[in-house]
Design an enzyme around this catalytic site. Sequence first.
Site, mmCIF file in Angstrom:
data_model
loop_
_atom_site.group_PDB
_atom_site.id
_atom_site.type_symbol
_atom_site.label_atom_id
_atom_site.label_comp_id
_atom_site.label_asym_id
_atom_site.label_seq_id
_atom_site.Cartn_x
_atom_site.Cartn_y
_atom_site.Cartn_z
ATOM 1 C CB SER A 1 39.698 42.507 55.743
ATOM 2 O OG SER A 1 39.453 41.264 55.923
ATOM 3 C CG ASP B 1 32.059 42.660 59.098
ATOM 4 O OD1 ASP B 1 32.405 42.327 58.184
ATOM 5 O OD2 ASP B 1 32.532 43.627 59.877
ATOM 6 C CG HIS C 1 34.608 41.981 55.516
ATOM 7 N ND1 HIS C 1 34.736 41.968 56.970
ATOM 8 C CD2 HIS C 1 35.801 41.830 54.611
ATOM 9 C CE1 HIS C 1 36.278 41.565 57.130
ATOM 10 N NE2 HIS C 1 36.643 41.472 55.766
#
Length: 339
Positions: free
Chosen positions: A145, A285, A312
């Site tokens: 991320s 995601d 994610h």
Amino acid sequence: MRYISILVLTLLIASCKNENQAKILPAYFTYNQDKVESAGVKMIPIKTPIGEFKVWTKRFGNNPKIKVLLLHGGPAMTHEYMECFETFFQREGFEFYEYDQLGSYYSDQPKDSSLWTTERFVEEVEQVRKAINADKENFYVLGNSWGGILAMEYALKYQQNMKGLLVSNMMASAPEYGKYADEVLAKQMKPEVLAEIRALEAKKDFNNPRYMELLIPNFYKEHLCRLEEWPDGLNRASKHANGEIYTLMQGPSEFGISGRLAKWDIKNRLHEITIPTLMIGAKYDTMDPKAMEEQSKLVKKGRYLYCPNGSHLAMWDDQKVFMDGVIQFIHDVDDKKFN
């Protein structure tokens, strides 16, 4: 007689393997013998434009060939949601480091907002690299991320000090990430839910408990982590997140991006990354998995890992596919089998 020979050979191989493991294990788990043992935890001093602070790191193992630095997301989440790497990486004998970036829970948390820039975080990572004695012969950076943003930015400036780059679930363009959230993910929500979320956002009523009441079941449980019960490490990281820094840089939630990072875009610079690179995408995601695949082709030496059941945090909800692919990539680079 033939069967006796096979049995003897098998026992001999097993004995050698156990003997090798007996020699390797003490070396793997022993370091800093000249100091009080602290389970690998070290507060590393970091110089910044406004003074010196300390960041929390925890070392696992001893392997001069493979040193992996884990970069958590947020910004200003914590290493805790990345604890799932511990069993997998230790089984492989990797040396790796959990790390709370400056401003995160276990590190110093200065209040000067001038510190919260991608450029300064890049310099922080470089100082951590030096402190753990990693170099181009052994240094891998794995960012998830926001950690993926930081990993790519670090590689663009310091790839001469790296052996491999792993970008987990992060597109190289924040505007494209925002567009994907608006045009694809938002449309998967119930219209009445989306309308209420947008109404709260329009009023900037982000502290209203209703905002997260809507996002957690309708967005986070669908696209952040799809496990029915969230892992303890993720719950602790969420509880310990520095909301002030997170909101300043990312915006109030993972549902799009609106902070200082809103215009961040290095997609047209990916060709400058020449070290072996793994881009990881997942079906559910918050990031477009097709964009992650494209990124693997834009870097000079890329590979794409797709997690068909992941979100994610595919490291949790598509764990076997994710970990097998990450471990294989590191071994292939180490063994010079990467192409």
